[in-house]
Design an enzyme around this catalytic site. Structure first.
Site, PDB file in Angstrom:
ATOM      1  N   GLU A 113       0.811  -1.222   0.000  1.00 16.74           N
ATOM      2  CA  GLU A 113       0.000   0.000   0.000  1.00 16.74           C
ATOM      3  C   GLU A 113       0.839   1.264   0.000  1.00 16.74           C
ATOM      4  O   GLU A 113       0.504   2.240  -0.683  1.00 16.74           O
ATOM      5  CB  GLU A 113      -0.961  -0.018   1.188  1.00 16.74           C
ATOM      6  N   HIS A 172     -10.817  -5.784   7.911  1.00 13.34           N
ATOM      7  CA  HIS A 172     -11.647  -5.621   6.729  1.00 13.34           C
ATOM      8  C   HIS A 172     -12.890  -4.768   7.000  1.00 13.34           C
ATOM      9  O   HIS A 172     -13.691  -4.561   6.101  1.00 13.34           O
ATOM     10  CB  HIS A 172     -12.100  -6.982   6.193  1.00 13.34           C
TER      11      HIS A 172
END
Length: 328
Positions: free
Chosen positions: A64, A133
């Site tokens: 990321e 998540h």
């Protein structure tokens, strides 16, 4: 002649918005983990690789910080990258790139460079996902000067807000409520259009209390308001943009009702509910008839399956919070 439209889900509106902007502007580039041939974990970029090719729909390594760092460089030199974080809970390795570089590039360069990029991230709980998540950490990004933070709640707004975000000269964190990715459909124009960043939407007019919310919490808030009809006349304001906050709409709604509640699924402490309450105190104290009620997630890590429904504000808990504000 009436403009043509399609009946789309929210995630389809994301894809439609990306496709429209990529057709309109060759500088728009989509990038992220599995966004190319696979079409993304939620299929939000499905088909874009075949249509625009590997130079504009880029499958990246699972890194990321590298994804966002590369996008910052691309934006500084004239492209309009749209990097995707697969889930908001995966964005933390890129936090330094976002707040230390993307958000500061205009200031650091004295306006010589801007950073026109949109960081897309599905956020929030309710889909029975594992750890990391289901985060709803939007307040972290609202706190950073130089960033815009946008959270749509309908397919129509999703396409229009995404267009505005991509066309913005400055970085936008675009949070997509994955709980309602496929929950309902709405007519969305085929042609490109913009929904202005920084403008809230009054989803339901009311006179007794103003309830402020955004994203996936808009639907249960509207349900709670309808359940209370005849008992409490609830006004529901969907903020749509968290930074810049539409203070004018917030304050004007509160002046009309004199009572307020804020609904968000993020933890209570340090959440946007506190900022909205403070804004009301500063701008409309003399209209206030009760403390601002915060109906939120809890100050814990997001729980796994057994407690997920208990953690998220749902209509019954929202109704209880509205009643508390009314009975003060």
């Amino acid at each position: 002649m009436a403009a043509e439209s399609e009946n789309l889900t929210l995630v389809q509106a994301v894809r439609d918005g990306l496709q429209s902007e990529m057709e309109r502007d060759d500088d728009v580039v989509v990038m992220g983990e599995d966004v190319g041939k696979n079409g993304g974990v939620f299929r939000a970029t499905e088909g874009l690789y075949d249509e625009f090719g590997e130079n504009r729909v880029i499958d990246t390594p699972l890194a990321e910080s590298g994804i966002v760092g590369t996008a910052v460089g691309m934006a500084a030199y004239g492209l309009r990258p749209v990097p995707e974080m697969q889930f908001l809970g995966f964005i933390y390795p890129a936090f330094d790139q976002i707040v230390s570089h993307a958000a500061r590039l205009r200031t650091r360069s004295r306006g010589r460079y801007t950073c026109p990029m949109v960081i897309r991230a599905p956020y929030g709980g309710g889909i029975r996902a594992p750890e990391h998540h289901s985060e709803s950490s939007e307040a972290m990004f609202v706190h950073q000067p130089g960033l815009k933070v946008v959270v749509p709640s309908t397919p129509y707004d999703t396409k229009g807000l995404l267009a505005s975000a991509i066309r913005s000269p400055d970085p936008v964190v675009f949070l997509e409520p994955k709980l309602i990715y496929r929950a309902f459909r709405e007519e969305v124009p085929d042609e490109p259009y913009e929904v202005p960043i920084g403008e809230a939407a009054v989803r339901r007019e009311g006179s007794d209390i103003s309830v402020f919310t955004w994203g996936a919490m808009t639907r249960p808030t509207l349900e709670a308001a309808e359940n209370l009809a005849g008992e409490v006349d609830v006004e529901v304001v969907d903020l749509r943009t968290l930074s810049p906050l539409d203070e004018e709409t917030v304050v004007e709604s509160f002046k009309k009702t004199g009572r307020a509640a804020v609904v968000h699924e993020a933890p209570k402490t340090g959440g946007l509910g506190a900022e909205i309450a403070a804004t009301i105190q500063e701008e409309a104290l003399l209209y206030q008839e009760a403390p601002v009620e915060r109906i939120t997630g809890f100050d814990t890590p997001f729980p796994l399956y057994a407690l997920e429904d208990y953690y998220l504000p749902e209509p019954a808990r929202i109704e209880d919070g509205i009643r508390d504000a009314m009975e003060f």
